[in-house]
Design a protein around this motif. Structure first.
Motif, PDB file in Angstrom:
ATOM      1  N   MET A   1       0.841  -1.174   0.000  1.00  0.00           N
ATOM      2  CA  MET A   1       0.000   0.000   0.000  1.00  0.00           C
ATOM      3  C   MET A   1       0.893   1.246   0.000  1.00  0.00           C
ATOM      4  SD  MET A   1      -2.762   1.409   2.763  1.00  0.00           S
ATOM      5  CE  MET A   1      -4.105   0.314   2.437  1.00  0.00           C
ATOM      6  N   VAL A   2       0.490   2.231  -0.777  1.00  0.00           N
ATOM      7  CA  VAL A   2       1.231   3.485  -0.862  1.00  0.00           C
ATOM      8  C   VAL A   2       0.906   4.331   0.366  1.00  0.00           C
ATOM      9  CG1 VAL A   2       1.563   5.584  -2.225  1.00  0.00           C
ATOM     10  CG2 VAL A   2       1.144   3.404  -3.380  1.00  0.00           C
ATOM     11  N   PRO A   3       1.949   4.841   1.048  1.00  0.00           N
ATOM     12  CA  PRO A   3       1.660   5.677   2.215  1.00  0.00           C
ATOM     13  C   PRO A   3       0.945   6.962   1.808  1.00  0.00           C
ATOM     14  CG  PRO A   3       4.008   5.709   1.710  1.00  0.00           C
ATOM     15  CD  PRO A   3       3.358   4.721   0.780  1.00  0.00           C
ATOM     16  N   PRO A   4       0.037   7.464   2.650  1.00  0.00           N
ATOM     17  CA  PRO A   4      -0.668   8.702   2.300  1.00  0.00           C
ATOM     18  C   PRO A   4       0.316   9.870   2.199  1.00  0.00           C
ATOM     19  CG  PRO A   4      -1.267   7.955   4.506  1.00  0.00           C
ATOM     20  CD  PRO A   4      -0.339   6.941   3.937  1.00  0.00           C
ATOM     21  N   ARG A   5       0.027  10.765   1.294  1.00  0.00           N
ATOM     22  CA  ARG A   5       0.866  11.958   1.150  1.00  0.00           C
ATOM     23  C   ARG A   5      -0.034  13.176   1.072  1.00  0.00           C
ATOM     24  NH1 ARG A   5       0.919   8.898  -3.199  1.00  0.00           N
ATOM     25  NH2 ARG A   5       0.230   9.692  -5.179  1.00  0.00           N
ATOM     26  N   GLU A   6       0.480  14.265   1.541  1.00  0.00           N
ATOM     27  CA  GLU A   6      -0.257  15.530   1.547  1.00  0.00           C
ATOM     28  C   GLU A   6      -0.208  16.135   0.152  1.00  0.00           C
ATOM     29  OE1 GLU A   6      -2.533  17.779   3.417  1.00  0.00           O
ATOM     30  OE2 GLU A   6      -2.122  15.944   4.507  1.00  0.00           O
ATOM     31  N   LEU A   7      -1.341  16.572  -0.298  1.00  0.00           N
ATOM     32  CA  LEU A   7      -1.444  17.263  -1.578  1.00  0.00           C
ATOM     33  C   LEU A   7      -1.138  18.733  -1.338  1.00  0.00           C
ATOM     34  CD1 LEU A   7      -2.333  16.189  -4.347  1.00  0.00           C
ATOM     35  CD2 LEU A   7      -4.628  16.949  -3.811  1.00  0.00           C
ATOM     36  N   ASP A   8      -0.422  19.335  -2.259  1.00  0.00           N
ATOM     37  CA  ASP A   8      -0.149  20.758  -2.059  1.00  0.00           C
ATOM     38  C   ASP A   8      -1.473  21.522  -2.101  1.00  0.00           C
ATOM     39  OD1 ASP A   8      -0.307  22.381  -4.849  1.00  0.00           O
ATOM     40  OD2 ASP A   8       0.401  20.325  -5.223  1.00  0.00           O
ATOM     41  N   PRO A   9      -1.577  22.629  -1.343  1.00  0.00           N
ATOM     42  CA  PRO A   9      -2.859  23.338  -1.213  1.00  0.00           C
ATOM     43  C   PRO A   9      -3.485  23.755  -2.541  1.00  0.00           C
ATOM     44  CG  PRO A   9      -1.305  24.136   0.424  1.00  0.00           C
ATOM     45  CD  PRO A   9      -0.541  23.198  -0.490  1.00  0.00           C
ATOM     46  N   ALA A  10      -2.676  24.186  -3.505  1.00  0.00           N
ATOM     47  CA  ALA A  10      -3.236  24.618  -4.796  1.00  0.00           C
ATOM     48  C   ALA A  10      -3.852  23.437  -5.548  1.00  0.00           C
ATOM     49  CB  ALA A  10      -2.170  25.307  -5.643  1.00  0.00           C
ATOM     50  N   SER A  11      -3.176  22.300  -5.550  1.00  0.00           N
ATOM     51  CA  SER A  11      -3.704  21.107  -6.225  1.00  0.00           C
ATOM     52  C   SER A  11      -4.954  20.594  -5.526  1.00  0.00           C
ATOM     53  CB  SER A  11      -2.655  20.000  -6.265  1.00  0.00           C
ATOM     54  OG  SER A  11      -1.579  20.375  -7.078  1.00  0.00           O
ATOM     55  N   LYS A  12      -4.916  20.615  -4.188  1.00  0.00           N
ATOM     56  CA  LYS A  12      -6.087  20.177  -3.425  1.00  0.00           C
ATOM     57  C   LYS A  12      -7.286  21.059  -3.757  1.00  0.00           C
ATOM     58  CE  LYS A  12      -7.837  19.710   1.262  1.00  0.00           C
ATOM     59  NZ  LYS A  12      -7.576  19.937   2.675  1.00  0.00           N
ATOM     60  N   ARG A  13      -7.092  22.360  -3.758  1.00  0.00           N
ATOM     61  CA  ARG A  13      -8.182  23.285  -4.072  1.00  0.00           C
ATOM     62  C   ARG A  13      -8.708  23.052  -5.480  1.00  0.00           C
ATOM     63  NH1 ARG A  13     -11.215  27.467  -3.162  1.00  0.00           N
ATOM     64  NH2 ARG A  13     -11.307  29.316  -4.454  1.00  0.00           N
ATOM     65  N   GLU A  14      -7.789  22.878  -6.438  1.00  0.00           N
ATOM     66  CA  GLU A  14      -8.198  22.629  -7.826  1.00  0.00           C
ATOM     67  C   GLU A  14      -9.041  21.360  -7.928  1.00  0.00           C
ATOM     68  OE1 GLU A  14      -6.189  22.228 -12.248  1.00  0.00           O
ATOM     69  OE2 GLU A  14      -5.024  21.586 -10.511  1.00  0.00           O
ATOM     70  N   LEU A  15      -8.615  20.280  -7.282  1.00  0.00           N
ATOM     71  CA  LEU A  15      -9.382  19.034  -7.311  1.00  0.00           C
ATOM     72  C   LEU A  15     -10.745  19.196  -6.649  1.00  0.00           C
ATOM     73  CD1 LEU A  15      -6.699  16.300  -6.575  1.00  0.00           C
ATOM     74  CD2 LEU A  15      -8.075  16.554  -8.653  1.00  0.00           C
ATOM     75  N   MET A  16     -10.781  19.883  -5.510  1.00  0.00           N
ATOM     76  CA  MET A  16     -12.055  20.096  -4.814  1.00  0.00           C
ATOM     77  C   MET A  16     -13.014  20.906  -5.686  1.00  0.00           C
ATOM     78  SD  MET A  16     -11.981  18.428  -2.064  1.00  0.00           S
ATOM     79  CE  MET A  16     -10.679  17.274  -2.372  1.00  0.00           C
ATOM     80  N   LEU A  17     -12.500  21.920  -6.381  1.00  0.00           N
ATOM     81  CA  LEU A  17     -13.356  22.721  -7.265  1.00  0.00           C
ATOM     82  C   LEU A  17     -13.847  21.909  -8.459  1.00  0.00           C
ATOM     83  CD1 LEU A  17     -11.492  26.148  -7.152  1.00  0.00           C
ATOM     84  CD2 LEU A  17     -13.712  25.581  -6.123  1.00  0.00           C
ATOM     85  N   MET A  18     -12.989  21.039  -8.992  1.00  0.00           N
ATOM     86  CA  MET A  18     -13.406  20.170 -10.104  1.00  0.00           C
ATOM     87  C   MET A  18     -14.514  19.217  -9.658  1.00  0.00           C
ATOM     88  SD  MET A  18      -9.706  19.184 -11.580  1.00  0.00           S
ATOM     89  CE  MET A  18      -9.466  19.396 -13.314  1.00  0.00           C
ATOM     90  N   LEU A  19     -14.337  18.621  -8.478  1.00  0.00           N
ATOM     91  CA  LEU A  19     -15.375  17.730  -7.952  1.00  0.00           C
ATOM     92  C   LEU A  19     -16.660  18.497  -7.675  1.00  0.00           C
ATOM     93  CD1 LEU A  19     -13.274  15.459  -5.573  1.00  0.00           C
ATOM     94  CD2 LEU A  19     -14.491  14.746  -7.647  1.00  0.00           C
ATOM     95  N   GLN A  20     -16.526  19.704  -7.160  1.00  0.00           N
ATOM     96  CA  GLN A  20     -17.707  20.529  -6.901  1.00  0.00           C
ATOM     97  C   GLN A  20     -18.425  20.839  -8.210  1.00  0.00           C
ATOM     98  OE1 GLN A  20     -16.897  24.393  -5.190  1.00  0.00           O
ATOM     99  NE2 GLN A  20     -18.953  24.541  -4.355  1.00  0.00           N
ATOM    100  N   ASP A  21     -17.681  21.184  -9.254  1.00  0.00           N
ATOM    101  CA  ASP A  21     -18.300  21.447 -10.562  1.00  0.00           C
ATOM    102  C   ASP A  21     -19.033  20.213 -11.074  1.00  0.00           C
ATOM    103  OD1 ASP A  21     -17.388  24.058 -10.605  1.00  0.00           O
ATOM    104  OD2 ASP A  21     -15.738  23.665 -12.004  1.00  0.00           O
ATOM    105  N   PHE A  22     -18.398  19.049 -10.955  1.00  0.00           N
ATOM    106  CA  PHE A  22     -19.019  17.810 -11.425  1.00  0.00           C
ATOM    107  C   PHE A  22     -20.314  17.534 -10.669  1.00  0.00           C
ATOM    108  CE2 PHE A  22     -19.762  13.250 -11.290  1.00  0.00           C
ATOM    109  CZ  PHE A  22     -19.778  12.952 -12.638  1.00  0.00           C
TER     110      PHE A  22
END
Length: 166
Positions: A1-22
């Motif tokens: 299993m791959v250990p969890p890693r922190e997403l940089d804040p800009a990438s996290k925000r971009e992904l959250m906005l994409m999911l919100q749009d979807f």
């Protein structure tokens, strides 16, 4: 299993906005087609839950609908009564416990669901047809994980809200 890693804040925000749009566009689509078919918001969600229960071999009762939709028992009864009146659901005695009544979606519910979601299914299928099998497999693997994360968030938010009410 791959250990969890922190997403940089800009990438996290971009992904959250994409999911919100979807989810926003999916919700708009569902709201539009449910109105065309003269179904209430809770009606569509109740039907989806009842049909899921049937597919999984675990038919729902009225109380299950209330819990899954996070509505009162009386509101669930009103939703179920409307679905019965429109021929989308039938109440059936539980074969395992004759004192219990389970809910079954009818052919009318399946036909209405198909009419409501064929355009969206076709559009998404057209997109999937352009994806590599590895991308499809990744989506098949990750979507249930994202869905479960939303369920955990809902449970956490409910606990937080109930703590405020006290």
């Amino acid at each position: 299993m791959v250990p969890p890693r922190e997403l940089d804040p800009a990438s996290k925000r971009e992904l959250m906005l994409m999911l919100q749009d979807f989810t926003t566009e999916s919700t708009r689509y569902a709201e539009g087609v449910r109105r065309l078919h003269r179904l209430g918001h809770s009606d569509v969600h109740a039907l989806a839950e009842i049909m899921r229960g049937q597919r999984e071999g675990a038919p729902l009762r009225a109380g299950d609908v209330a819990r899954r939709l996070v509505i009162s028992a009386s509101a669930a009864t009103a939703v179920i009564d409307r679905l019965v009146k429109h021929g989308h659901v039938v109440r059936v005695m539980d074969s395992g416990d004759r004192r219990e009544v389970v809910l079954n979606a009818t052919a009318s519910a399946a036909a209405t669901g198909k009419a409501m979601f064929t355009a969206m299914d076709n559009e998404l299928a057209g997109e999937f047809a352009q994806w590599d099998p590895e991308e499809i497999e990744m989506l098949r693997h990750r979507l249930p994980q994202l869905t479960e994360a939303i369920r955990r968030a809902q449970a956490a938010a409910s606990v937080e809200e109930s703590g405020r009410a006290e």
